[in-house]
Design an enzyme around this catalytic site. Structure first.
Site, PDB file in Angstrom:
ATOM      1  N   LYS A 159      25.696  -4.665  -1.510  1.00 22.74           N
ATOM      2  CA  LYS A 159      27.146  -4.914  -1.554  1.00 22.74           C
ATOM      3  C   LYS A 159      27.819  -4.427  -0.284  1.00 22.74           C
ATOM      4  O   LYS A 159      29.040  -4.337  -0.207  1.00 22.74           O
ATOM      5  CB  LYS A 159      27.752  -4.208  -2.764  1.00 22.74           C
ATOM      6  CG  LYS A 159      27.246  -4.713  -4.090  1.00 22.74           C
ATOM      7  CD  LYS A 159      27.910  -3.939  -5.218  1.00 22.74           C
ATOM      8  CE  LYS A 159      27.263  -4.267  -6.551  1.00 22.74           C
ATOM      9  NZ  LYS A 159      27.558  -3.234  -7.550  1.00 22.74           N
ATOM     10  N   ARG A 218      11.585   3.678   3.773  1.00 22.74           N
ATOM     11  CA  ARG A 218      11.101   2.666   4.721  1.00 22.74           C
ATOM     12  C   ARG A 218      12.300   1.795   5.083  1.00 22.74           C
ATOM     13  O   ARG A 218      13.065   1.377   4.202  1.00 22.74           O
ATOM     14  CB  ARG A 218      10.003   1.807   4.097  1.00 22.74           C
ATOM     15  CG  ARG A 218       9.674   0.595   4.945  1.00 22.74           C
ATOM     16  CD  ARG A 218       8.455  -0.151   4.480  1.00 22.74           C
ATOM     17  NE  ARG A 218       7.243   0.582   4.820  1.00 22.74           N
ATOM     18  CZ  ARG A 218       6.038   0.027   4.842  1.00 22.74           C
ATOM     19  NH1 ARG A 218       5.874  -1.245   4.561  1.00 22.74           N
ATOM     20  NH2 ARG A 218       4.974   0.743   5.150  1.00 22.74           N
ATOM     21  N   ARG A 228       0.809  -1.214   0.000  1.00 19.23           N
ATOM     22  CA  ARG A 228       0.000   0.000   0.000  1.00 19.23           C
ATOM     23  C   ARG A 228       0.843   1.265   0.000  1.00 19.23           C
ATOM     24  O   ARG A 228       0.658   2.148  -0.832  1.00 19.23           O
ATOM     25  CB  ARG A 228      -0.924   0.006   1.215  1.00 19.23           C
ATOM     26  CG  ARG A 228      -1.939  -1.079   1.175  1.00 19.23           C
ATOM     27  CD  ARG A 228      -2.381  -1.473   2.582  1.00 19.23           C
ATOM     28  NE  ARG A 228      -3.090  -2.726   2.538  1.00 19.23           N
ATOM     29  CZ  ARG A 228      -2.491  -3.917   2.445  1.00 19.23           C
ATOM     30  NH1 ARG A 228      -1.185  -4.011   2.426  1.00 19.23           N
ATOM     31  NH2 ARG A 228      -3.187  -5.012   2.377  1.00 19.23           N
ATOM     32  N   THR A 229       1.772   1.349   0.952  1.00 20.11           N
ATOM     33  CA  THR A 229       2.555   2.578   1.101  1.00 20.11           C
ATOM     34  C   THR A 229       3.400   2.818  -0.149  1.00 20.11           C
ATOM     35  O   THR A 229       3.421   3.921  -0.700  1.00 20.11           O
ATOM     36  CB  THR A 229       3.455   2.481   2.350  1.00 20.11           C
ATOM     37  OG1 THR A 229       2.661   2.054   3.442  1.00 20.11           O
ATOM     38  CG2 THR A 229       4.103   3.807   2.674  1.00 20.11           C
ATOM     39  N   HIS A 242       5.096   5.258  11.835  1.00 18.00           N
ATOM     40  CA  HIS A 242       4.580   5.194  10.463  1.00 18.00           C
ATOM     41  C   HIS A 242       3.600   6.363  10.333  1.00 18.00           C
ATOM     42  O   HIS A 242       2.382   6.179  10.318  1.00 18.00           O
ATOM     43  CB  HIS A 242       3.885   3.843  10.258  1.00 18.00           C
ATOM     44  CG  HIS A 242       3.585   3.510   8.837  1.00 18.00           C
ATOM     45  ND1 HIS A 242       3.689   4.421   7.804  1.00 18.00           N
ATOM     46  CD2 HIS A 242       3.176   2.345   8.258  1.00 18.00           C
ATOM     47  CE1 HIS A 242       3.346   3.830   6.677  1.00 18.00           C
ATOM     48  NE2 HIS A 242       3.042   2.578   6.924  1.00 18.00           N
TER      49      HIS A 242
END
Ligand code: NCD
Length: 338
Positions: A52, A74, A23-24, A102
């Site tokens: 890496k 995120r 969703r986000t 959030h």
């Protein structure tokens, strides 16, 4: 938001998702370009140098050198977005950091409730139920609901209540019958097993029996109580399918819809040089020194002036004044700005 605006025209947004999201990520991926006319770059962590062994700081510095206007991040670690925001001189939106915050989810939840009820949240009782210990959604909602005048209850087994939660002004319950009594809003949360270290519930069947929301448990809430869930949902674990799909009681679909609107509004606010009115602090800016200490989050000073970067002084992408630190919300400031 149905009309097409062009507030992101000529601006670049980089999406940097170190964790899965449906969703986000979708609301920050397609819609900023489609609806606000921006250029969107989606960094895939799997194929970038992060795999890496590049550190988060190196990544931040690399992205900063590309002069984006907004970074949407995120990350699985609480506080990582804050750290990154300190190193770059563009706006940063926290799209979820570990078990910490959030903010755009809380904003969209509040908007969903307001739209359904046609009024503010003052005087409402909101029960947040389930895995609160591992939930960044719960923490952001606890802050925002309190600011908007709602009373918040946390309903979960003791193993899923984080230490110190009562200091955030939350009423704690360990059984659904008491926790849901006369509530207006019920927010269900998923068991966030990917963030768990160890076992927190004896079994899924037992958890559903005691904490899964079904019509029987719903009986003690207000007759018109509304049901929410940030998704992804685990049907038959924290919520019964028929309750989740009840079009009269469930706001889950509207939450997804409001997610797009809220995220577009945040982007628009950041790039359109919107400023918080003098003496009023931006709603979701909450400073944190130690991301995992809820007490600390509560005490944090609100709006405080930060140094403005050269880009900010030129008015490039200027957003909220005050440039407050913290990984919780929308950041608009230069390096060392707070
Ligand atoms: C939430 C998250 O990522 O924290 N989901 C979301 O943003 N829609 C809740 C969750 O993962 O359970």
């Amino acid at each position: 938001m149905t009309r097409k605006h062009s507030s992101l025209r000529g601006r670049t947004l980089i999406n940097l998702f170190f964790e899965n999201s449906t969703r986000t990520r979708t609301s920050f991926r397609a819609w900023p370009a489609k609806r606000l006319g921006g250029d969107v770059i989606n960094m895939s962590v799997g194929t970038s140098s992060i795999k890496k062994g590049e550190t988060l700081i190196d990544t931040a510095m690399t992205l900063n050198a590309m002069h984006p206007d907004v970074l949407v991040v995120r990350h699985a670690d609480s506080g990582a977005v804050h750290l990154l925001a300190e190193k770059v001189n563009c706006s940063v939106i926290n799209a979820g950091d570990g078990t910490h915050e959030h903010p755009t989810q809380a904003l969209l939840d509040a908007l969903t409730i307001r739209r359904r009820l046609g009024r503010g949240l003052e005087g409402l009782t909101v029960a947040i139920c389930g895995d609160i210990a591992h939930s960044r959604v719960a923490r952001s909602n606890i802050h925002l609901m309190a600011i908007m005048g709602a009373r918040v209850r946390a309903v979960a087994p003791p193993t899923l209540i984080p230490a110190g939660l009562e200091r955030m002004g939350v009423e704690i319950h360990h059984d659904m019958e008491r926790g849901l009594a006369d509530v207006d809003i019920i927010m269900m949360l998923r068991l966030q097993t990917e963030r768990m270290k160890g076992s927190f519930v004896p079994s899924i069947r037992e958890y559903y029996r005691l904490y899964g929301l079904d019509y029987e448990k719903l009986k003690v809430a207000k007759p018109d109580a509304l049901i929410m869930h940030p998704g992804p949902m685990n049907r038959g674990v924290e919520i019964a399918s028929e309750v989740a799909d009840d079009i009269d009681r469930s706001l889950i679909r509207e939450q997804v819809e409001m997610g797009v609107a809220v995220r577009m509004a945040c982007l628009d606010a950041l790039v359109s040089a919107q400023v918080a009115p003098v003496g009023k602090e931006p709603v979701i800016h909450i400073r944190d020194e130690r991301a995992d200490d809820p007490h600390n989050l509560q005490k944090c000073p609100l709006a405080r002036p930060g140094k403005r970067s050269r880009r900010a002084r030129r008015g490039v992408g200027r957003g909220w004044t005050g440039g407050r630190g913290g990984s919780t919300g929308l950041h608009r400031r230069g390096p060392g700005g707070c």
